[in-house]
Design an enzyme around this catalytic site. Sequence first.
Site, PDB file in Angstrom:
ATOM      1  N   ALA A 108       0.808  -1.218   0.000  1.00  0.00           N
ATOM      2  CA  ALA A 108       0.000   0.000   0.000  1.00  0.00           C
ATOM      3  C   ALA A 108       0.841   1.267   0.000  1.00  0.00           C
ATOM      4  CB  ALA A 108      -0.934   0.004   1.213  1.00  0.00           C
ATOM      5  N   GLY A 109       2.160   1.135  -0.031  1.00  0.00           N
ATOM      6  CA  GLY A 109       3.008   2.309   0.022  1.00  0.00           C
ATOM      7  C   GLY A 109       3.141   2.887   1.412  1.00  0.00           C
ATOM      8  N   ASP A 157      12.148   5.747   4.873  1.00  0.00           N
ATOM      9  CA  ASP A 157      11.232   4.804   5.517  1.00  0.00           C
ATOM     10  C   ASP A 157      11.793   4.293   6.836  1.00  0.00           C
ATOM     11  OD1 ASP A 157       9.741   5.175   3.253  1.00  0.00           O
ATOM     12  OD2 ASP A 157      10.167   3.222   2.382  1.00  0.00           O
TER      13      ASP A 157
END
Length: 367
Positions: A108-109, A157
């Site tokens: 989903a990113g 991230d």
Amino acid sequence: MTAASGVWSAPGRVNLIGEHTDYNDGFVLPFAIPMRTTVAARPADGPQWTVRSRETGETIVIGESDLAPGAVTGWAAYVAGIPWALRDAGHRPPFLDLSIASDVPLGAGLSSSAALTCAVLAALVDLGGLDLPRDEWPALAQRAENTYVGAPTGIMDQSASTLCRPGHAMFLDCRSGDREHVPFALAEHDLAMLVVDSRAPHSHADGEYAARRASCESAAATLGVAALRDLAEADLPAACAKLDEVTARRVRHVVTENGRVLATVEKLRGGSVTGIGPLLTASHASMRDDYEITVPEVDTAVETALAAGAYGARMTGGGFGGCVLALVDADAVERVADTVTAAFAERAFNQPTWFKAVAAGGAARDE
């Protein structure tokens, strides 16, 4: 798992703005979300890491001979990459039995991969008593993904999953590592961040992501700069004249996106939260037209959310699917989400899912 020595978790993230700028030494503004990957761990009986996944039902055994890039594939590579990276950095990670569960949506990113690697890292560092300061976690986790797994992610991230604070977005300079925790408590402004999962395919490790990164590195070399971060918007006309049309568009996205991150941070510092809306929307247009990483589902979600009253909306994540975020009034979340869902149905897209994102904290020991 019975008799776990402890439980650790790390969150997924939403990138408020700053897409594909991280590997160009640029600026990003992510915040952690409450959805997390959890690792229950205990010392192993032998020289191996036994990993059980609640989501897949699999049990995978990782031996010392597997601590070489490419030896383990699939989701377990993100686990094996951490003891590999720790050993490569001179540490002695403990052998553990690990039980993994996650409510971070896959594909989903939202950086489910970083949530997994960082949760495993937290468990190994803690149970092993390793001397690894928290500030060094993102680079080590990134190395695990880049070199062991082969996913060419930037450092955003992993930084978000380990270092974010509740109620704040993290303004990160991906070159220097400098960061600032910028207030982002939307409820105080009667606002909310709606995140719509388009349920279109998404992968950081696919060829398109790698192609965008290679294009940026090639452009930087052609232009004689260390990274595209070194270009200002005033430099674009001369720079683009030296590049082919497609590469020029890629460069324009990165340079203008860095500018939008800086402008967003200034708005938030000044308390003008709704003022970031046009910057979010401009970011999406740049990803759609210049970087060419959107798909019809995410474009539809953005257009529909804006028409339904969102202050701004954009795709978040690496692209080619994944999620859209929309800044809306707190009492409009369900209405906007229902409008987007209806628009998807009209176009025969997969039914989207959605949630309200609240800025959460990074990796931690839960018990």
